[in-house]
Enzyme design. Structure first.
Site, short mmCIF file in Angstrom:
data_model
loop_
_atom_site.label_atom_id
_atom_site.label_comp_id
_atom_site.label_asym_id
_atom_site.label_seq_id
_atom_site.Cartn_x
_atom_site.Cartn_y
_atom_site.Cartn_z
N ASP A 94 41.11 34.27 22.23
CA ASP A 94 42.10 34.73 21.24
C ASP A 94 43.38 35.15 21.97
OD1 ASP A 94 43.29 35.58 18.95
OD2 ASP A 94 41.91 37.25 18.57
N ARG A 95 44.00 34.21 22.66
CA ARG A 95 45.11 34.52 23.56
C ARG A 95 46.43 34.72 22.82
NH1 ARG A 95 49.00 35.31 25.69
NH2 ARG A 95 49.71 34.99 27.83
N LYS A 96 46.51 34.23 21.62
CA LYS A 96 47.73 34.35 20.80
C LYS A 96 48.98 33.92 21.58
CE LYS A 96 45.85 37.80 17.66
NZ LYS A 96 44.59 38.18 18.30
N PHE A 97 48.96 32.69 22.05
CA PHE A 97 50.12 32.14 22.76
C PHE A 97 51.32 32.15 21.81
CE2 PHE A 97 46.59 30.00 24.95
CZ PHE A 97 46.94 30.26 26.28
N THR A 142 44.08 30.73 20.22
CA THR A 142 44.94 31.03 19.06
C THR A 142 46.41 30.87 19.45
OG1 THR A 142 44.51 33.32 19.67
CG2 THR A 142 43.58 32.54 17.58
#
Ligand code: 5BU
Length: 463
Positions: A287-290, A316
């Site tokens: 869930d790195r939320k780039f 993500t």
């Protein structure tokens, strides 16, 4: 060289008004100088028979176990073909089904059977892909599509990308050539048609490809493991991580990580996680939320100590910086990698308004090869249902902010139950502290899994 039989069909189509020339407004708003409408042909049994006979010749050398026609127009034609070849017919009902309710296939079949798809017309090929996906999700194979009339520019290239071969009986060129020779249309009409087709080359709408392998894997895992549960292992040591994960690995679909909160991260962790994910068949999702520009996220994904592209099946992505973020992450065209786009977060006061969410859906729909679905939360079943309605078909809805015991935390997190999420249309629930902070994580995981699965089955019945 076009055969006499085909010439006969073209002339008859023209005569009955199934091929028309003039000015026709298309769905896209463009004005087309020609129009085909094969719905009429059921009123001409002799013409139906000619079509079926010619299609039978065309598919003579192909190997298939079943025949289908795409409803409505092609279904009666396919029925004739099935009867002539004595090969059974199946068909998918036209009523649109949301993901999760497998499209109902009428007729008998065995898993692994090959279906030959018949359609009346091909314009781009995009809609055929939905039919193929419908059969594939039921365990059938489609390798050939036979169409009566081909008015596409690159339909066969597009289908070839999806491993399907296109067989066209009559092309637009065949039609205009013959009708020009016959004097049914003029030179200037032909010029208009050619010009129109060439503008279409530059005006192509984005086309949907079939779902990527991670999307397919998730859909299959939901059914085979009977679980919609993703556990979010938001713990800070390897021992806590595996102590929770190992006992619940048969109950989950995915494990979601925040790799950068582990204080004792090392490569041993990655090796152990990879091995377990293969053994127990779950997807690993960071869930790195780039959220940065393409060039930066490319490095964040492929380099650094975490080397995310090496081990995460999915990540993500925020689209706040535009679609360059997706392009950057997947610049090297990695195999079997995918992402989830953040459409509507679970935290109170987040800035994702309805317009933003809608734009994320629209942008994401253009990258089915690298996007498996969207993250979306709402506090009510109704709210989720309206979110779900906007999600492009073929994509999953994942919902975080799920808890059976709490309505929120003191940092803005908002919770709904597993049942609310799934009944609202969510395909996958994401649960963190509800499992990790529970005194008995295994028991808690089973509760989430069971509640979600019960709601999932209830939803299928309703649909
Ligand atoms: P919780 O303990 O179930 O509240 O954890 C939820 C997890 O999902 C946590 O890792 C968040 O970072 C993640 N999350 C979320 O809660 N809400 C969102 O909108 C998104 C992710 Br996107």
């Amino acid at each position: 060289m076009i055969t006499d039989e085909k010439k006969d069909i073209i002339r008859q189509l023209y005569k009955i008004g199934a091929i028309k020339f003039g000015k026709f407004k298309l769905k896209s708003g463009l004005i087309s100088p020609f129009y085909f409408d094969l719905r009429l042909i059921v009123s001409y049994p002799d013409l139906m028979d000619k079509f079926a006979t010619e299609l039978c010749k065309q598919i003579n050398n192909l190997k298939f176990d079943l025949v289908t026609g795409i409803p409505y127009t092609a279904l009666p034609i396919a029925t004739l073909v099935s009867s002539k070849l004595n090969i059974p017919l199946v068909y998918i009902r036209k009523e649109k089904k949301t993901y999760g309710t497998a499209q109902k296939i009428e007729g008998q079949y065995n898993i692994g059977d090959t279906v030959l798809v018949i359609d009346d017309l091909i314009t781009t090929g995009s809609s055929k892909v939905e039919t193929i996906a419908g059969f594939e999700s039921a365990g059938l194979k489609v390798s050939d599509i036979s169409v009566a009339i081909d008015r596409s520019i690159d339909g066969s290239d597009f289908l070839a990308k999806n491993n399907v071969k296109l067989h066209s009986l009559i092309t637009l060129n065949d039609i205009i050539k013959l009708l020009l020779e016959d004097g049914s249309i003029s030179d200037s009409q032909v010029t208009q048609i050619i010009e129109f087709q060439s503008t279409q080359v530059n005006n192509k709408e984005p086309k949907k490809l079939i779902k990527n392998n991670i999307t397919k894997r998730l859909e299959n895992l939901i059914e085979s493991k009977k679980t919609n549960l993703t556990v979010s292992l938001d713990v800070t040591t390897q021992s806590e991580f595996f102590n929770i994960l190992e006992p619940i690995s048969d109950d989950i679909l995915m494990v979601k990580t925040h790799i950068d909160i582990l204080s004792d991260f090392d490569n041993g962790f990655i090796n152990k996680l990879k091995q377990l994910s293969i053994e127990k068949d779950f997807v690993v999702f960071e869930d790195r939320k780039f959220a940065d520009i393409g060039n930066t996220v490319y490095h964040q994904y492929n380099n650094g100590i975490f080397n995310i592209s090496d081990w995460a099946d999915a990540v993500t992505i925020h689209l706040v910086a535009g679609n360059g973020t997706i392009k950057g992450i997947f610049k090297d065209n990695p195999e079997n990698k995918s992402s989830f786009l953040l459409a509507k977060m679970s935290s109170k006061g987040n800035l994702m308004d309805a317009n933003y969410t809608k734009t994320v859906f629209e942008m994401g729909a253009n990258y089915p090869e690298y996007v498996s679905g969207f993250i979306g939360h709402d506090n009510t079943v109704e709210g989720l249902k309206s979110l779900k309605k906007e999600i492009p078909s073929g994509f999953l809805l994942l919902t975080p902010g799920v808890s059976l015991s709490s309505s929120g935390d003191d940092l803005g997190q908002q919770y709904i139950t597993a049942k609310t999420a799934i009944l609202g249309g969510s395909d996958i629930i994401i649960v963190g502290r509800g499992i990790c902070k529970h005194s008995n994580p295994k028991q808690s995981a089973i509760e989430y899994r069971d509640q979600a699965w019960e709601a999932w089955e209830e939803r299928q019945e309703k649909d």
